[in-house]
Design an enzyme around this catalytic site. Structure first.
Site, mmCIF file in Angstrom:
data_model
loop_
_atom_site.group_PDB
_atom_site.id
_atom_site.type_symbol
_atom_site.label_atom_id
_atom_site.label_comp_id
_atom_site.label_asym_id
_atom_site.label_seq_id
_atom_site.Cartn_x
_atom_site.Cartn_y
_atom_site.Cartn_z
ATOM 1 N NE ARG A 322 -4.533 -1.619 0.288
ATOM 2 C CZ ARG A 322 -4.308 -2.414 -0.789
ATOM 3 N NH1 ARG A 322 -3.154 -2.624 -1.446
ATOM 4 N NH2 ARG A 322 -5.262 -2.617 -0.293
ATOM 5 C CD GLU A 351 -2.843 3.306 -5.558
ATOM 6 O OE1 GLU A 351 -1.443 3.062 -4.893
ATOM 7 O OE2 GLU A 351 -3.914 2.015 -5.664
HETATM 8 P P1 NAD Z 1 -1.890 -10.838 4.829
HETATM 9 O O1 NAD Z 1 -2.799 -10.960 5.927
HETATM 10 O O2 NAD Z 1 -2.077 -12.733 4.246
HETATM 11 O O3 NAD Z 1 -0.407 -10.737 6.151
HETATM 12 C C1 NAD Z 1 -0.314 -9.563 6.351
HETATM 13 C C2 NAD Z 1 0.616 -10.199 7.993
HETATM 14 O O4 NAD Z 1 1.222 -8.694 7.615
HETATM 15 C C3 NAD Z 1 0.309 -11.189 8.284
HETATM 16 O O5 NAD Z 1 1.181 -11.490 9.093
HETATM 17 C C4 NAD Z 1 0.489 -9.225 9.449
HETATM 18 O O6 NAD Z 1 0.740 -10.088 10.832
HETATM 19 C C5 NAD Z 1 1.680 -9.220 9.563
HETATM 20 N N1 NAD Z 1 1.566 -7.216 9.961
HETATM 21 C C6 NAD Z 1 0.788 -6.922 10.485
HETATM 22 N N2 NAD Z 1 0.944 -5.522 10.773
HETATM 23 C C7 NAD Z 1 2.354 -5.779 10.722
HETATM 24 C C8 NAD Z 1 3.441 -4.368 11.036
HETATM 25 N N3 NAD Z 1 3.171 -3.435 11.216
HETATM 26 N N4 NAD Z 1 4.761 -4.592 11.337
HETATM 27 C C9 NAD Z 1 5.012 -6.099 10.102
HETATM 28 N N5 NAD Z 1 4.475 -7.041 9.809
HETATM 29 C C10 NAD Z 1 2.793 -6.953 10.213
HETATM 30 O O7 NAD Z 1 -2.063 -10.263 3.814
HETATM 31 P P2 NAD Z 1 -1.329 -10.880 2.180
HETATM 32 O O8 NAD Z 1 -2.787 -11.418 1.206
HETATM 33 O O9 NAD Z 1 -0.306 -11.067 2.556
HETATM 34 O O10 NAD Z 1 -1.486 -8.661 1.900
HETATM 35 C C11 NAD Z 1 -0.328 -7.884 2.454
HETATM 36 C C12 NAD Z 1 -1.010 -6.887 1.571
HETATM 37 O O11 NAD Z 1 -0.990 -7.399 0.161
HETATM 38 C C13 NAD Z 1 -2.460 -6.071 2.196
HETATM 39 O O12 NAD Z 1 -2.680 -5.957 2.962
HETATM 40 C C14 NAD Z 1 -1.941 -4.990 1.030
HETATM 41 O O13 NAD Z 1 -2.160 -3.945 1.555
HETATM 42 C C15 NAD Z 1 -1.498 -5.594 -0.042
HETATM 43 N N6 NAD Z 1 -1.832 -6.412 -1.704
HETATM 44 C C16 NAD Z 1 -1.439 -5.640 -2.528
HETATM 45 C C17 NAD Z 1 -2.068 -5.757 -4.070
HETATM 46 C C18 NAD Z 1 -1.791 -4.971 -5.575
HETATM 47 O O14 NAD Z 1 -1.607 -5.583 -6.180
HETATM 48 N N7 NAD Z 1 -0.972 -4.400 -5.279
HETATM 49 C C19 NAD Z 1 -3.019 -6.564 -4.203
HETATM 50 C C20 NAD Z 1 -3.492 -7.431 -2.375
HETATM 51 C C21 NAD Z 1 -3.468 -7.279 -1.595
#
Ligand code: NAD
Length: 435
Positions: A322, A351
């Site tokens: 993000r 964005e």
């Molecule tokens: P997920 O929930 O499986 O994993 C997120 C991880 O981040 C978890 O393990 C959580 O414990 C960890 N986390 C939370 N707070 C944290 C912190 N302060 N410091 C470190 N780690 C922390 O989510 P995911 O499916 O792996 O997705 C991750 C991110 O990817 C989403 O939140 C979204 O913002 C982003 N995303 C981007 C796109 C894209 O097209 N660019 C698409 C989907 C998701």
């Protein structure tokens, strides 16, 4: 996951839930007082003010003069009753979505019950949902309190997000107005992880510059020296579904993978990921840092002047998570000072209103101007750097991911249309709620 969901499977999963009546006589959705949620429903631990950027919005909404009268709003909120039909307004549609998602959603609910809008959701475009009881939104749709009020006044009481993130949805406002929110938690972590790796490799091996040279008949190699990924240390911040996929690919390439997460993953440890206790400990040890944690109060501007200072000189930052994780001004300063060598970003903190849109031809209204009125100086100057690679939030964009998004969205909408959540205590299986 198949792009098609059987009706029988979904109907079997639906359990009706009682609807509570408030003293004022308005039937409310059960979101605010739901029983504990199933593990797949997630709770926003810390509400944060959505990081909206103010923009001229009026031109987004061709019908923005349609102001709903509060008296038009239906008396009853909550899931649909057996006598009601799902009426859905889908915002931020685009050709790739219509190709993959329109057939699936229209087959499920009937073409006559679904309205498709190219424009994103804003307070000005929300009236387009008049006559609908549910809306389907994408990542940059603006579902702040003002917009939720417009939607709720129209009788919209369900939001199906076609994405995993929900940082632009004011969940407290939704709860207050009895609007339930679901998301698509995992449609293809591979898609995003693979895009992150593609960006790392393209930036490292200077593929954009190399390709541009060849198209111009310049076959020299000077200035194109990259490095072997093998043997390098890559830091992953957030080892959830996407972070673990990225780690797996990197380990297979012979990288050492260090990670920081508030929760350590046994699966990640088993595959060879080594955890450190803080981001501050991670940054100085990595040649590449890739962000995969969600945007929350805690992670907003995770990368700022102080954390850029900790990165290794000559290192690379990759952000496919993000935009708000990175302070864009601090990033520009870090690149200027050559604290870091390069950056790859699929997301940008401002964005919304830009990404997913074609702004390249919006100059006619200003004679003599070659710049879109929405031109973003910070983004433009970042993207034009030779050591930056920017894509406009396309990491999710694979055929598999789009199919999975469509089928999960249909499942979520079927729960609403079927009379209530199939999760514990009547929660929707993929529901997100405020505190
Ligand atoms: P997920 O929930 O499986 O994993 C997120 C991880 O981040 C978890 O393990 C959580 O414990 C960890 N986390 C939370 N707070 C944290 C912190 N302060 N410091 C470190 N780690 C922390 O989510 P995911 O499916 O792996 O997705 C991750 C991110 O990817 C989403 O939140 C979204 O913002 C982003 N995303 C981007 C796109 C894209 O097209 N660019 C698409 C989907 C998701």
């Amino acid at each position: 996951m198949s792009a098609h969901v059987s009706h029988a499977t979904m109907l079997a999963a639906v359990t009706p839930r009682p609807i509570a009546r408030e003293p004022c006589g308005r039937i409310r959705a059960s979101v605010p007082k739901r029983a504990p949620l199933r593990s797949t429903a997630i709770r926003l631990e810390k509400a944060r003010a959505p990081n909206f950027r103010s923009r001229a919005l009026a031109e987004d909404a061709p019908e923005s003069n349609i102001v709903p009268s509060p008296s038009d709003a239906p008396e009853q909120l909550g899931p649909l009753k057996p006598t009601e039909t799902l009426k859905l307004a889908v915002f931020s549609t685009s050709s790739y979505m219509r190709h993959t998602q329109t057939p699936v959603i229209e087959e499920a609910f009937g073409a006559g019950n679904v309205r498709w809008f190219d424009v994103g959701l804003t307070p000005q475009t929300a009236p387009l949902a008049a006559g609908c009881n549910a809306t389907c939104l994408f990542v940059n749709d603006r579902a702040d309190a003002e917009t939720i009020d417009v939607l709720a006044d129209l009788g919209v009481r369900f939001i199906a997000m076609r994405c995993a993130g929900f940082d632009r949805v004011d969940l407290d406002a939704c709860a207050r107005r009895g609007v339930a929110v679901t998301r698509t938690p995992a449609y293809s972590p591979h898609a995003i992880a693979e895009h992150a790796i593609a960006m790392m490799l393209a930036l490292n091996r200077q593929l954009m510059k190399g390709h541009a040279r060849v198209t111009q008949g310049n076959y020299s190699l000077s200035g194109l020296v990259g490095f072997d990924m093998h043997g390098k240390t890559v830091g992953i911040v957030g080892t959830g579904k996407i972070g673990r996929c990225a780690a797996k690919i990197l380990l297979a390439m012979g990288c050492e993978v260090l990670a920081y997460d508030v929760f350590q993953s046994k699966e990640a440890i088993a595959m060879g990921v080594k955890y450190v206790d803080t981001v501050q400990e991670l940054l100085p040890r990595c040649q590449i840092v890739s962000l995969h944690c969600p945007l929350t109060d805690d992670t907003h501007h995770l990368m700022d002047d102080a954390t850029f200072d900790l990165m290794r000189r000559g290192s690379m930052l990759v952000n496919t998570s993000r935009g708000g994780l990175v302070d864009t001004a601090a990033l520009a300063r870090a690149l200027d000072a050559q604290k870091i060598a390069c950056v790859a970003m699929d997301v940008y903190e401002h964005e919304a209103g830009l990404f997913f849109e074609d702004k390249s031809e919006e100059t006619d209204a200003t004679p003599g101007s070659s710049l879109s009125p929405d031109w973003d100086l910070s983004l433009g100057s970042l993207a034009s750097r030779p050591n930056a690679l920017v894509t406009s939030h396309q990491a999710f964009l694979t055929a598999e991911a789009l199919g999975n998004i469509a089928s999960t969205t249909v499942e979520n909408l079927r729960e609403f249309a079927g009379g209530g959540g199939a999760g514990e205590g009547g929660a929707y299986v993929n529901e997100v709620v405020g505190h």
